[in-house]
Design an enzyme around this catalytic site. Structure first.
Site, PDB file in Angstrom:
ATOM      1  N   GLY A  13     -13.835 -15.866  77.440  1.00  0.00           N
ATOM      2  CA  GLY A  13     -13.515 -17.142  76.345  1.00  0.00           C
ATOM      3  C   GLY A  13     -13.195 -16.712  74.754  1.00  0.00           C
ATOM      4  CG  LEU A  15     -16.347 -20.305  71.275  1.00  0.00           C
ATOM      5  CD1 LEU A  15     -17.271 -21.335  71.476  1.00  0.00           C
ATOM      6  CD2 LEU A  15     -16.341 -19.897  69.593  1.00  0.00           C
ATOM      7  NE  ARG A  44     -11.593 -18.105  86.604  1.00  0.00           N
ATOM      8  CZ  ARG A  44     -11.340 -19.763  86.484  1.00  0.00           C
ATOM      9  NH1 ARG A  44     -10.348 -20.308  87.314  1.00  0.00           N
ATOM     10  NH2 ARG A  44     -10.100 -19.831  84.772  1.00  0.00           N
ATOM     11  CE  LYS A 153     -17.854 -26.291  67.921  1.00  0.00           C
ATOM     12  NZ  LYS A 153     -16.168 -26.576  68.030  1.00  0.00           N
ATOM     13  CG  HIS A 183     -21.263 -21.332  64.434  1.00  0.00           C
ATOM     14  ND1 HIS A 183     -20.341 -21.661  64.739  1.00  0.00           N
ATOM     15  CD2 HIS A 183     -20.467 -20.167  62.885  1.00  0.00           C
ATOM     16  CE1 HIS A 183     -18.717 -21.778  63.694  1.00  0.00           C
ATOM     17  NE2 HIS A 183     -19.060 -20.757  62.789  1.00  0.00           N
ATOM     18  CE  LYS A 187     -20.471 -20.607  58.905  1.00  0.00           C
ATOM     19  NZ  LYS A 187     -19.009 -19.931  58.530  1.00  0.00           N
ATOM     20  CG  HIS A 245     -19.424 -26.713  62.869  1.00  0.00           C
ATOM     21  ND1 HIS A 245     -20.384 -26.472  63.475  1.00  0.00           N
ATOM     22  CD2 HIS A 245     -18.098 -26.542  62.569  1.00  0.00           C
ATOM     23  CE1 HIS A 245     -19.762 -25.373  64.341  1.00  0.00           C
ATOM     24  NE2 HIS A 245     -18.006 -25.515  64.178  1.00  0.00           N
ATOM     25  CE  LYS A 330      -8.977 -25.909  63.653  1.00  0.00           C
ATOM     26  NZ  LYS A 330     -10.119 -25.270  63.538  1.00  0.00           N
TER      27      LYS A 330
HETATM   28  C1  BG6 Z   1     -15.048 -24.091  65.116  1.00  0.00           C
HETATM   29  C2  BG6 Z   1     -14.636 -24.886  65.370  1.00  0.00           C
HETATM   30  O1  BG6 Z   1     -16.745 -24.577  65.872  1.00  0.00           O
HETATM   31  O2  BG6 Z   1     -15.685 -23.998  64.079  1.00  0.00           O
HETATM   32  C3  BG6 Z   1     -13.053 -24.643  65.087  1.00  0.00           C
HETATM   33  O3  BG6 Z   1     -14.182 -25.165  66.974  1.00  0.00           O
HETATM   34  C4  BG6 Z   1     -13.568 -24.329  63.564  1.00  0.00           C
HETATM   35  O4  BG6 Z   1     -12.109 -24.861  65.082  1.00  0.00           O
HETATM   36  C5  BG6 Z   1     -15.048 -22.951  63.610  1.00  0.00           C
HETATM   37  O5  BG6 Z   1     -12.416 -22.978  62.740  1.00  0.00           O
HETATM   38  C6  BG6 Z   1     -14.960 -22.779  61.856  1.00  0.00           C
HETATM   39  O6  BG6 Z   1     -15.961 -21.617  61.350  1.00  0.00           O
HETATM   40  P1  BG6 Z   1     -15.996 -21.198  60.176  1.00  0.00           P
HETATM   41  O7  BG6 Z   1     -16.830 -20.336  60.823  1.00  0.00           O
HETATM   42  O8  BG6 Z   1     -14.547 -20.265  60.319  1.00  0.00           O
HETATM   43  O9  BG6 Z   1     -16.345 -21.589  59.556  1.00  0.00           O
END
Ligand code: BG6
Length: 482
Positions: A13, A15, A44, A153, A183, A187, A245, A330
């Site tokens: 995947g 992530l 798979r 998530k 995540h 940080k 986040h 984005k």
């Molecule tokens: C992810 C989102 O959880 O966090 C992404 O799915 C986003 O769309 C990302 O770009 C941002 O995380 P970071 O650590 O790059 O700031």
């Protein structure tokens, strides 16, 4: 450190490719993985040992903004030796028999598979199959060791589905076995907010409605959705980064001091913030970048937002009446993630008649890029004329000789899971409080406003602040540069 098995459901995947394998590599490099620890990847796709090793090699060598240091051959070999692959369909009970047998083989090789961490990086509609089958095989039971579950998530898609998922999880695991991962909580820059606020005495007395005019939280990215259309088009910006986040960023920067540094005390304070947020459905703006509907795996008629901006309030004594503005998107002008606390009353100043004399002080927690904590202040411009300069008093990671690197959040969170420390993971209640705030905001979404790639989003987002006599702060690139 005790040996254990890490079992990753969905190792192919996005992530896993973007964060998890890199974090495991870093842990191997830093000696944070016990010698007899194994990783079992599941997906798979049929791959033999050689194919899987190539997959690992390719992932680790991919261009990755989160992981730019070189891959050392000896560490790669170490990882390749620890990693095993089993293909299988997660809804097939026979697969779990094979998995169990494989773990028995590892146990015979001296890996302590009584300690196991399951990492769910797969589709949510497969979760119930995974849990049910693990239970049937007795593989969720803790016998002579620990069994922990890491789950990413999205935890649901709204309050109701999050409640059902939490209920499902609790049917197979106890809360202290469940590690709900956001995540951002791993940080370094987010964790430092607690240290900064609660290990210095001079700022905390000012962080309240008497001194703070308003708060802004931005997570803007200059790139698009890339190859993630299938996922992104179902969620949109608000649920992708806002629900998790950014609400956590708000919680860290506004929560009251926990009574002690413990999981329970810190989670309780974060939760209070999340439960005190006031949703204002009439104060949300959704935007979509021009060209989004032509992205791969995106519906040509998609109304999914790639940008959102909102206003909210915290309904507690400390911040009553202080507006909080949050935005994310984005294909915007710059990639910047930061929290800004804008202070009040610059009109009362001695030098208010001089250019720059009424600029507000701002406390900025910069998460990305040029990570640090800075305070925007006015200083006297050197020379004979009365002149004011805006400057930054700054703590910058890049300038700190003792901070050679900022550990990857996944590295931190996997380490915490191995240690059994849930402080920087979300409880069921937190996730539900986050959804309770988001749900009313998406009831009447309507068409998103189209914005130009490279801009700061739709004009309506500016109007949201203009109506209050404010503007979005232009993120500064002047501090914490190398
Ligand atoms: C992810 C989102 O959880 O966090 C992404 O799915 C986003 O769309 C990302 O770009 C941002 O995380 P970071 O650590 O790059 O700031």
């Amino acid at each position: 450190m005790d040996s254990f098995a890490l079992i990753i459901f969905g190792i192919t995947g996005n992530l896993v490719q973007k964060y998890l394998l890199q974090a495991l590599y870093d842990m191997a490099e830093k000696g944070l993985l016990p010698p007899k620890m194994s990783i079992v990847g599941i997906a798979r796709k049929v791959m033999n040992k050689k194919d899987f090793k190539k997959y690992l090699y390719d992932v680790l060598h991919m261009e990755n903004i989160h992981h730019r240091h070189p891959i050392k051959q000896n560490i790669f070999n170490d990882m390749a030796n620890r990693l095993h692959y089993i293909d299988g369909h997660l809804d097939d009970p026979q697969f779990y028999k094979r998995l169990n047998k494989f773990l028995d083989t590892l146990t015979k090789k001296g890996i302590n598979c009584s300690n196991r961490i399951y990492y769910l990086a797969t589709y949510p509609d497969l979760y119930s199959h995974v849990f049910e089958n693990l239970q049937k095989m007795g593989m969720n039971r803790q016998k002579n060791g620990y069994v922990r579950l890491m789950i990413e998530k999205p935890i649901g898609n709204d309050l109701k589905s999050a409640q059902s998922l939490n209920k499902l999880l609790l049917g197979y695991f106890s809360e202290d076995q469940i590690y709900r991962l956001d995540h951002y909580l791993g940080k370094e820059t987010i964790q430092n907010i607690l240290t900064f606020r609660f290990s210095n005495d001079i700022f905390e007395p000012l962080i309240n409605r008497d001194y703070i005019d308003h708060i802004q939280i931005s997570a803007t990215e200059d790139f698009g959705i890339g190859a993630r259309g299938g996922y992104y088009d179902m969620v949109g910006a608000l649920k992708d980064v806002g629900q998790n986040h950014q609400l956590q960023m708000l919680a860290f920067s506004t929560m009251n001091a926990p009574s002690e540094f413990s999981n329970e005390a810190i989670t309780a304070q974060r939760l209070k913030i999340l439960q005190n947020l006031k949703p204002l459905p009439q104060k949300v703006v959704f935007g979509q970048y021009e060209g989004y509907t032509k992205e791969d795996n995106v519906s040509p008629k998609s109304q999914t937002e790639t940008f959102y901006a909102l206003k909210t309030y915290l309904e507690n004594d400390r911040f009553k009446g202080v507006p909080v503005y949050i935005r994310a998107g984005k294909k915007l002008k710059q990639t910047v993630t930061e929290i800004s606390l804008v202070f009040k009353n610059p009109q009362n100043r001695l030098f208010k008649h001089i250019t720059g004399g009424t600029e507000a002080n701002i406390l900025i927690y910069r998460i990305t890029p040029n990570e640090g904590i800075v305070l925007k202040i006015a200083t006297k411009g050197p020379g004979h004329q009365a002149k004011l300069d805006s400057e930054y008093m700054q703590f910058c990671y890049k300038l700190d000789p003792h901070s050679h690197y900022i550990p990857d959040p996944y590295e931190r969170l996997i380490t915490d899971t191995i240690r059994g420390d849930q402080t920087f993971f979300n409880s069921a209640e937190e996730v539900e409080a986050q959804w309770a705030f988001i749900d009313p905001l998406v009831v009447k979404k309507g068409h998103p406003h189209i914005y130009k790639p490279g801009s700061w989003g739709p004009k309506e987002a500016d109007d949201l602040l203009k109506a209050d006599g404010r503007v979005w702060l232009e993120p500064s690139m002047d501090f914490c540069r190398i």
